[in-house]
Design an enzyme around this catalytic site. Structure first.
Site, PDB file in Angstrom:
ATOM      1  N   GLY A  18     -73.841 -13.719 -21.406  1.00  0.00           N
ATOM      2  CA  GLY A  18     -73.482 -14.969 -20.751  1.00  0.00           C
ATOM      3  C   GLY A  18     -74.590 -15.447 -19.839  1.00  0.00           C
ATOM      4  O   GLY A  18     -75.499 -14.698 -19.469  1.00  0.00           O
ATOM      5  N   ASP A  58     -64.505 -22.696  -8.395  1.00  0.00           N
ATOM      6  CA  ASP A  58     -65.044 -22.867  -9.750  1.00  0.00           C
ATOM      7  C   ASP A  58     -64.139 -22.188 -10.771  1.00  0.00           C
ATOM      8  O   ASP A  58     -64.605 -21.463 -11.646  1.00  0.00           O
ATOM      9  CB  ASP A  58     -66.462 -22.300  -9.833  1.00  0.00           C
ATOM     10  CG  ASP A  58     -67.230 -22.823 -11.050  1.00  0.00           C
ATOM     11  OD1 ASP A  58     -66.806 -23.861 -11.612  1.00  0.00           O
ATOM     12  OD2 ASP A  58     -68.240 -22.214 -11.426  1.00  0.00           O
ATOM     13  N   PHE A  84     -76.760 -19.658 -11.800  1.00  0.00           N
ATOM     14  CA  PHE A  84     -77.676 -18.917 -10.948  1.00  0.00           C
ATOM     15  C   PHE A  84     -78.172 -17.621 -11.579  1.00  0.00           C
ATOM     16  O   PHE A  84     -78.896 -16.878 -10.943  1.00  0.00           O
ATOM     17  CB  PHE A  84     -76.991 -18.584  -9.621  1.00  0.00           C
ATOM     18  CG  PHE A  84     -76.638 -19.806  -8.819  1.00  0.00           C
ATOM     19  CD1 PHE A  84     -77.618 -20.650  -8.343  1.00  0.00           C
ATOM     20  CD2 PHE A  84     -75.317 -20.120  -8.557  1.00  0.00           C
ATOM     21  CE1 PHE A  84     -77.292 -21.785  -7.610  1.00  0.00           C
ATOM     22  CE2 PHE A  84     -74.979 -21.239  -7.822  1.00  0.00           C
ATOM     23  CZ  PHE A  84     -75.983 -22.084  -7.351  1.00  0.00           C
ATOM     24  N   GLY A  85     -77.788 -17.304 -12.779  1.00  0.00           N
ATOM     25  CA  GLY A  85     -78.251 -16.061 -13.355  1.00  0.00           C
ATOM     26  C   GLY A  85     -77.695 -15.804 -14.730  1.00  0.00           C
ATOM     27  O   GLY A  85     -76.927 -16.599 -15.279  1.00  0.00           O
ATOM     28  N   VAL A 121     -75.981 -12.725 -17.457  1.00  0.00           N
ATOM     29  CA  VAL A 121     -75.139 -11.533 -17.430  1.00  0.00           C
ATOM     30  C   VAL A 121     -75.435 -10.695 -18.669  1.00  0.00           C
ATOM     31  O   VAL A 121     -75.450 -11.205 -19.788  1.00  0.00           O
ATOM     32  CB  VAL A 121     -73.645 -11.903 -17.391  1.00  0.00           C
ATOM     33  CG1 VAL A 121     -72.791 -10.642 -17.309  1.00  0.00           C
ATOM     34  CG2 VAL A 121     -73.358 -12.822 -16.220  1.00  0.00           C
TER      35      VAL A 121
END
Length: 982
Positions: A695, A814, A699-700, A702
């Site tokens: 994923g 979110d 911001f990053g 996974v």
């Protein structure tokens, strides 16, 4: 006085008729020009007289494209038997003087623009055999007095605006052979009296609003050849002996109604049958046996019913259909594999639609034998294996739809042989490799769907250059790399371009500004850099533009203010700077997203951005900065020695820390986790391999991995993204003290340096083996009703804990399906607290909640963000409730809130609110939930009391009711989570 060679009354009447007509085509001008005094009127074009009295008996001006109106003086042509004015541009009403033509037998005025009511005086013409009024703008009721016309054989009144009911009196016209009332606005039931019309060969009542059941008396019409009831609101079942009662049927259409039951097994007895349409009803069971005996059958359409058993052998009926040109069984419950004998299907077949069923297995290579195919649809099934290269033999193919299956392998280069192809749909499979260069031979392509696969490589300039006819181009959610072709500027017809969620780099092509028809542009989540092209300001018809999550820099082009049609612009999470324009889309708080660009300034006050400095202010700040340089230098010198001492102390402390087997790392107050090194995480994720990538977020990324044989998920922060560190700290802070079975738990975190000496931040979670809720709702796997209800309860339980049972209270900010993860037992866990807000406390050190909102902008994901956030409203628990309500509605309907069917005038909330009654709940729920029903005959309407149907209705209605109540526009009107959970 000269004795008239013809009746002067007829002569004068014809001149009056001519005066009312207006020449259109050259044929009409020539015809009407011939009507002059130098010729006897019996010699005029379109005029026929009898031999004895020289009186006008026929007036035929059909197809001359003449305009004007029908003169009332036409009633003076008292010997007229035939009047044909069809296929012109006549306006006005039909004059009542028509009723004076007592000898009239044929009255043709179809395909004009006549208006007004049915001329009731026409019923005085008792010798009439034919009345043809079709294709006009006539309105009012169909008069019952038509039933008194003793000789009428043909009554065509279709394609008008007639209202009311079908008169029962029409059943009294025993001479009637053809009755067409289709394409009007008729209501009520079909009169049983029509069953008396024993000579009827055509009965067409389609495209009205008729309701009720087919009267049993209609099965007495044994002479019928054409029987059409399509596009009404009829219900009930078809008589099993239909094929015996209508032995002469050639064309039968029952489509788009609410019929139930089985398709009559006697259908195969109708030897002359050419066309059968039963689409969009509630038929169930098998396809009747013996259709192969119907040697004249050309079209068989039963799409969008409940046919099939979901088992092997459902498609066996296909093998013997040797005369078909069109076969559509899409949108049913057919299961099993496609038989290899499909290659024996009619060599004349042109359209084969098998999509949206439960078909499995490989696509047989024998499909390549059907060389007359123009359209092949197998989308939305469970097909596996590779796409057979034999499809390249189907050189007549114009539509190829294989999307939403589980196909693998490469795209066969042989598809380049399909030079007539205009629609190619391969989306949502597992296709790999690059786009074959041979595809550039498909120069007629208008729609290309390759999104949601595993395709890689570059998109060549030559390919895009060759596909100049493209209107829709979807390449999103793949692994494409490199620059995007500049030849995209040659696609002047392009309406949609979606290349989001790839690895494209370089600049966004400025040539896009030449795509003057572009409405939707999505390039988000790539690695595009450079500036936003000024040329995008030329896309005058653009409505949606998403440039977010790239590496774009520089200023926002003010030219974008000129896009008056633009209602969504997302530039979030880039490196943009400078002033935000204030007009057009930039003043739309719900349509403009900009968060994650910390150097932006200005804009309208509601954006809460810092004020932009003027040139003088910048110079003043520069001089002030220079004056402090000396002070800073001295300060650095004084403290230099002190810094050395600190470094030495840090080294000593680190060595001491290494002696501890399970040390903790404290990143924010109260957030302590077991420390892991970069090397440990590197090894656990196979070097952060692409194969382990599960994923990617704002911001990053996974990655999956294993640590001491324990499955883990590692969220590696992208520190180049502004706000990533704040997101990291926010998640640590939010999850440091809370514990709940439905919240994703942090196992550890890492704050270290990578092998190149760069800063590295990561969070480590339990691995949720069943992925995200989003992948179940919109992927190939399906959740049943009980599972969806369990997930909804799990998410509600997590929210109840965050809002009411933990201290301080937390707002998630979110909530969406991709942030709801499912473990091995299908228990839901709410995760991704990177945007979370803690109420009644400090979010980060020295940063309050209010300051955080103003500096970071609107939080959340488009479609799930409550409307008040877009208008500068504060973060609140009611905001989470809005997101929760939308999530519930998406779970039941399987429609995203950003679905293209929703626009400024509607939304997922309004869509569900307007249809959320038990009587029509099946119209909006996910079709996969309907497939769960395993009741007798699968007949929803007649099994309303069945426990399974009732349970599905009640449960879906309850979830939708809660979802609608939670997603109200006003925060004060939204249901609280505790009430929703109950």
């Amino acid at each position: 006085m000269r004795k008239a060679s013809g009746n002067e009354t007829d002569h004068a009447a014809l001149l009056a008729v001519k005066a009312g007509l207006v020449g259109g085509s050259s044929e009409s001008v020539e015809a009407l020009t011939s009507w002059n005094a130098s010729l006897h009127f019996c010699n005029w074009v379109g005029v026929t007289c009898d031999g004895g009295h020289e009186r006008v008996t026929a007036l035929d001006l059909a197809g001359l494209n003449t305009g004007g109106f029908v003169s009332p003086f036409i009633g003076n042509l008292s010997f007229l038997r035939i009047l044909n004015l069809t296929r012109n541009r006549l306006e006005g009403s039909i004059p009542k003087e028509i009723g004076l033509l007592s000898r009239l037998e044929v009255f043709h005025v179809s395909n004009n623009t006549l208006h007004g009511a049915f001329p009731l005086q026409l019923t005085n013409c008792t010798r009439l055999l034919v009345i043809d009024l079709a294709g006009n703008n006539l309105r009012g009721i169909v008069p019952a007095k038509l039933g008194s016309m003793p000789n009428l054989q043909v009554l065509y009144m279709g394609a008008n605006n007639f209202t009311g009911q079908v008169p029962t009196s029409l059943g009294n016209i025993s001479s009637l052979t053809k009755l067409i009332l289709a394409r009007n606005r008729l209501q009520g039931s079909i009169p049983s009296n029509l069953g008396k019309l024993k000579r009827l060969t055509i009965l067409s009542l389609g495209e009205n609003s008729l309701s009720g059941k087919i009267p049993s008396s209609l099965y007495n019409l044994t002479s019928l050849q054409i029987f059409s009831l399509a596009l009404n609101q009829l219900s009930g079942t078809l008589a099993p002996n239909l094929g015996l009662r209508f032995p002469h049927l050639r064309w039968v259409s029952f489509g788009v109604n609410s019929f139930t039951g089985i398709i009559p097994p006697t259908l195969s007895n109708i030897s002359a049958l050419q066309h059968f349409d039963g689409c969009q009803n509630n038929f169930y069971g098998d396809i009747p046996e013996g259709l192969g005996r119907l040697e004249h059958l050309e079209s068989f359409n039963v799409e969008r019913n409940n046919l099939g058993t979901e088992n092997e052998g459902d498609l066996g009926f296909m093998t013997n259909l040797t005369s078909l040109r069109i076969l559509s069984i899409a949108g049913n419950r057919f299961g099993g594999m496609i038989p290899h004998s499909i290659g024996n299907l009619s060599s004349k077949i042109e359209h084969l639609w098998l999509g949206s069923n439960m078909i499995s297995g490989h696509i047989p290579v024998e499909i390549g034998s059907l060389i007359s195919l123009v359209a092949l649809g197998m989308e939305n099934n469970s097909l596996t294996g590779e796409i057979p290269s034999s499809i390249g033999n189907l050189v007549m193919l114009q539509v190829l739809a294989l999307g939403a299956n589980r196909l693998q392998g490469i795209i066969p280069p042989s598809l380049g042989n399909l030079t007539n192809l205009y629609n190619l749909d391969l989306e949502e499979n597992g296709l790999e490799g690059s786009i074959p260069l041979n595809l550039q031979n498909c120069s007629s392509l208008q729609e290309l769907y390759l999104d949601n696969n595993k395709l890689n490589g570059t998109v060549s300039n030559e390919l895009v250059h060759s596909l100049k006819q493209l209107i829709l181009l979807y390449l999103s959610n793949n692994y494409f790399t490199g620059y995007f072709p500049t030849t995209v500027g040659e696609l002047t017809n392009l309406n949609v371009l979606d290349v989001s969620h790839n690895k494209f780099s370089g600049e966004i092509p400025s040539e896009l500004g030449k795509c003057s028809s572009l409405e939707l542009l999505q390039v988000q989540v790539n690695s595009f850099d450079g500036r936003i092209p000024l040329s995008l300001g030329k896309l005058k018809v653009a409505t949606h533009m998403d440039l977010s999550s790239n590496n774009l820099s520089g200023r926002i082009p003010p030219e974008l203010q000129n896009l008056s049609s633009l209602h969504i612009l997302n530039i979030s999470f880039n490196q943009l700077e400078g002033p935000v324009p204030a007009k057009s889309i930039f003043s739309n708080l719900t349509g403009f997203s900009f968060q994650g660009n910390e150097k932006l300034c200005g804009g309208i006050p509601q954006l809460h951005l810092p004020r932009c400095l003027s040139f003088d202010q910048i110079n003043k700040e520069s001089r002030r900065s220079m004056s402090t340089t000396v002070i800073i230098a001295v300060t650095v010198s004084i403290f230099f020695g002190f810094v050395l001492v600190l470094i030495f102390t840090w080294i000593v402390c680190r060595e001491v820390s290494k002696r501890n087997n399970t040390p903790a790392i404290s990143l924010v107050e109260g957030a302590q986790y077991q420390r892991l090194s970069y090397k440990q995480l590197w090894e656990a994720t196979s070097g952060f391999s692409v194969a382990n990538l599960i994923g990617a977020g704002s911001f990053g990324s996974v990655y999956s991995g294993a640590l001491a044989d324990k499955p883990i998920a590692v969220k590696m922060m992208n520190l180049e993204k502004r706000g990533a560190i704040k997101s990291f700290k926010a998640e640590c802070k939010a999850l440091s003290t809370i514990r709940h079975r439905n919240l994703l738990r942090i196992l550890s975190c890492c704050s270290s340096l990578d092998f190149e000496g760069e800063n590295f931040l990561a969070l480590v979670y339990e691995l949720m083996s069943n992925g995200s809720l989003d992948s179940w709702l919109h992927g190939s796997r399906i959740l049943n009703l009980s599972q969806r209800l369990d997930v909804a309860i799990d998410v509600a339980s997590a929210l109840e804990y965050l809002h009411h049972d933990c201290e301080p209270q937390i707002v998630h900010c979110d909530l969406k399906p991709s942030n709801v993860l499912l473990d091995a037992d299908m228990v839901a866990h709410v995760g991704d607290f990177g945007l979370a807000r803690i109420l009644r406390g400090r979010l980060f050190d020295n940063v309050s909640q209010e300051q955080s909102m103003s500096s970071l902008g609107i939080k959340g994901t488009v479609g799930y963000v409550p409307p008040e956030y877009g208008m500068g409203g504060s973060v609140s628990m009611q905001g989470d409730m809005y997101s929760f309500g939308i999530l519930l509605l998406e779970m039941v309907t399987r429609r995203r809130p950003t679905d293209e069917t929703f626009n400024a005038n509607t939304s997922l909330h309004n869509f569900c609110k307007s249809r959320a009654t038990n009587s029509n709940i099946f119209d909006i729920v996910d079709s996969h939930l309907l497939a769960e029903l395993n009741i007798q005959n699968n007949d929803y309407e007649t099994n309303q009391e069945d426990v399974n149907v009732k349970r599905l209705q009640d449960c879906c209605a309850a979830i939708i009711e809660v979802g609608v109540a939670c997603s109200a526009d006003s925060p004060n009107e939204r249901m609280d989570i505790r009430e929703a959970l109950k």
